[in-house]
Design an enzyme around this catalytic site. Structure first.
Site, short mmCIF file in Angstrom:
data_model
loop_
_atom_site.label_atom_id
_atom_site.label_comp_id
_atom_site.label_asym_id
_atom_site.label_seq_id
_atom_site.Cartn_x
_atom_site.Cartn_y
_atom_site.Cartn_z
N SER A 8 35.00 -4.80 35.87
CA SER A 8 35.82 -5.96 35.54
C SER A 8 36.03 -6.14 34.05
CB SER A 8 35.20 -7.22 36.13
OG SER A 8 33.85 -7.35 35.74
N CYS A 9 36.22 -5.07 33.32
CA CYS A 9 36.37 -5.12 31.87
C CYS A 9 37.81 -5.48 31.48
CB CYS A 9 35.98 -3.78 31.26
SG CYS A 9 34.36 -3.20 31.79
N THR A 10 37.99 -5.85 30.21
CA THR A 10 39.32 -6.08 29.65
C THR A 10 39.40 -5.36 28.31
OG1 THR A 10 39.33 -8.29 30.66
CG2 THR A 10 41.02 -7.82 29.01
#
Length: 473
Positions: A8-10
């Site tokens: 769930s990285c950005t």
């Protein structure tokens, strides 16, 4: 640890002509599937680099070259689930961030299945960063690994040097495309396949496997007339609309409000390559990667909002573990040009600390994280602050924001001071000087952060449920 625990990285990428000082800037939140997943900041020396690498969370194994470089990394504090090195800069000032977990559609997975013995996020930094001398070489090395071993997951992988940024996206077990980010552009990537039109006649800006077009044609994967990597290989699901796309929408709204005018946060046609109407700063990147839809109806901290019913997943939230912004500067000597701005725990409450990466060792408070809570450790100290501030957001954020502004000013001050010192230091003594100066920076930040924790605990303690004072009578 299953790869879904880190899914769930950005990512934000800023080309050198789009940044405030001419640096290339690559940044990524590392988010876990749980709120507490302790991280540490380390220097890996050639003597410590494995030669026969075996993953712990998969069946991947590889023989590594005998000539690794020194590099920084932000691995797991407890390595029982593998390394997960995530972000670092090597001795040749090449930066890597791995990975932005993305999705591939079922048609592609049927034609090129994922492979259990392939490379994944756990491994990629360790088996790549010590062996590359440019961002382009990073793509080429991962491409060779994918050809020989494949992958068990779909990922976005970032490389930068002082001149170029490359973003590489895998699809299926063995296929991929990499695009050079234009110097005057920025990118926001939120767990979705992002690369759009691929120009097969532009090797300066695109790389891909030789069989890519034949693979797509043979397996009837292209629903359109052009070659749009996102449409061919990516997904467009309900999960994307609520979990992924809104993050790109909010980031683009921040940098280019007019570009998303009238567009839904669930829009499936947001651009990959974007252009801001101003230069982008470290503070801009930190704001977006700490954001939770402020000034929109979707902010879970807005008064009267039930955070459990907000429709979109924020960027800055409790499952942030570390944020690294890698800055490669063109206007100072190469030996002191690389800075890894690092923040631990939930981004709405933490601060970035600038660490020069031409060093022998990282500061103890950042490098000695264990699985046990320790308020003298940077990861755990920031995790405690995020826990308290989240539950008392409106009463404590003024203290947090004052601290953040002060510490960012201090960080820029330290960069300027260390630059002056580095310019007067011989190359023979520079590594020690930069190592010592990083320690001084960390010491001051830790003291200020411990003072903040003390204030927050004192104030929050007066507001806990069941509190009682004689003023009630």
């Amino acid at each position: 640890m299953d790869s879904s625990e880190h899914s769930s990285c950005t990512t934000i990428l800023v080309g050198k002509n789009a940044s405030y000082d001419g640096s290339t800037l690559i940044a990524r939140n590392e988010d876990a599937g749980v709120a507490v997943n302790p991280k540490k900041f380390v220097v890996m020396h050639p003597a410590d680099q494995p030669r026969n690498y075996h993953a712990k969370g998969s069946q991947f194994a590889i023989q590594l070259p005998d000539n690794p470089q020194r590099y920084t990394a932000v691995p797991e504090a407890v390595d029982q689930n593998g390394v997960w090195g995530e972000a670092g800069i090597n001795g040749n000032n090449v930066a890597m961030s791995a990975t932005e977990t993305i999705t591939t559609n079922s048609r592609v997975l049927g034609a090129d299945p994922l492979t259990k013995s392939g490379v994944g996020e756990e491994d990629l930094l360790t088996v790549t960063l010590p062996y590359i001398n440019s961002a382009r070489e990073g793509v080429q090395r991962v491409a060779q690994i994918l050809k020989e071993h494949g992958t068990y997951e779909s990922n976005g992988i970032i490389f930068s040097d002082v001149n170029e940024i490359w973003y590489m996206e895998t699809a299926g077990g063995h296929h991929w495309v990499a695009q050079r980010i234009p110097d005057n552009a920025y990118v926001i990537a939120p767990n979705q396949t992002g690369i759009q039109e691929v120009d097969f006649n532009d090797p300066d800006n695109f790389m891909f496997p030789a069989d890519l077009r034949d693979f797509v044609k043979t397996n009837h994967l292209n629903p359109a007339n052009d070659f749009n990597f996102r449409k061919i290989f990516g997904s467009d699901s309900q999960l994307d609309h609520h979990y992924n796309t809104p993050r790109a929408w909010y980031g683009q709204r921040y940098f280019n409000p007019e570009s998303v005018q009238g567009k839904s946060p669930m829009s499936n046609n947001l651009p990959f390559i974007c252009h801001a109407d101003r230069k982008i700063t470290i503070e801009d990147i930190k704001f977006v990667l700490s954001s939770h839809y402020q000034d929109t109806p979707y902010d879970p901290f807005a008064p009267g909002v039930d955070y459990e019913k907000t429709p979109y997943r924020p960027i800055g939230f409790n499952r942030n573990q570390e944020l690294s912004i890698m800055q490669l500067r063109p206007y100072v000597a190469k030996s002191s040009a690389a800075i890894q701005w690092l923040a631990f725990a939930a981004n709405p409450y933490n601060i970035l600390v600038p660490f020069f990466t031409n060093i022998d060792e990282t500061p103890a408070a950042y490098g000695n994280t264990t699985g046990l809570l320790d308020s003298h450790n940077a990861y755990w100290l920031n995790r405690l602050i995020s826990l308290i501030a989240t539950d008392h957001y409106h009463s404590l954020m003024d203290q947090v924001e004052a601290y953040q502004e002060k510490e960012m000013g201090y960080g820029h001050q330290r960069v300027a001071e260390i630059d002056k010192l580095a310019a007067k230091t011989s190359q023979a003594g520079l590594i020690k000087v930069l190592t010592d100066e990083n320690d001084k920076t960390a010491d001051t930040v830790m003291k200020d952060t411990q003072k903040l924790l003390t204030k927050l605990v004192a104030q929050a303690s007066n507001r806990v449920r069941g509190s009682f004072t004689r003023a009630h009578y």
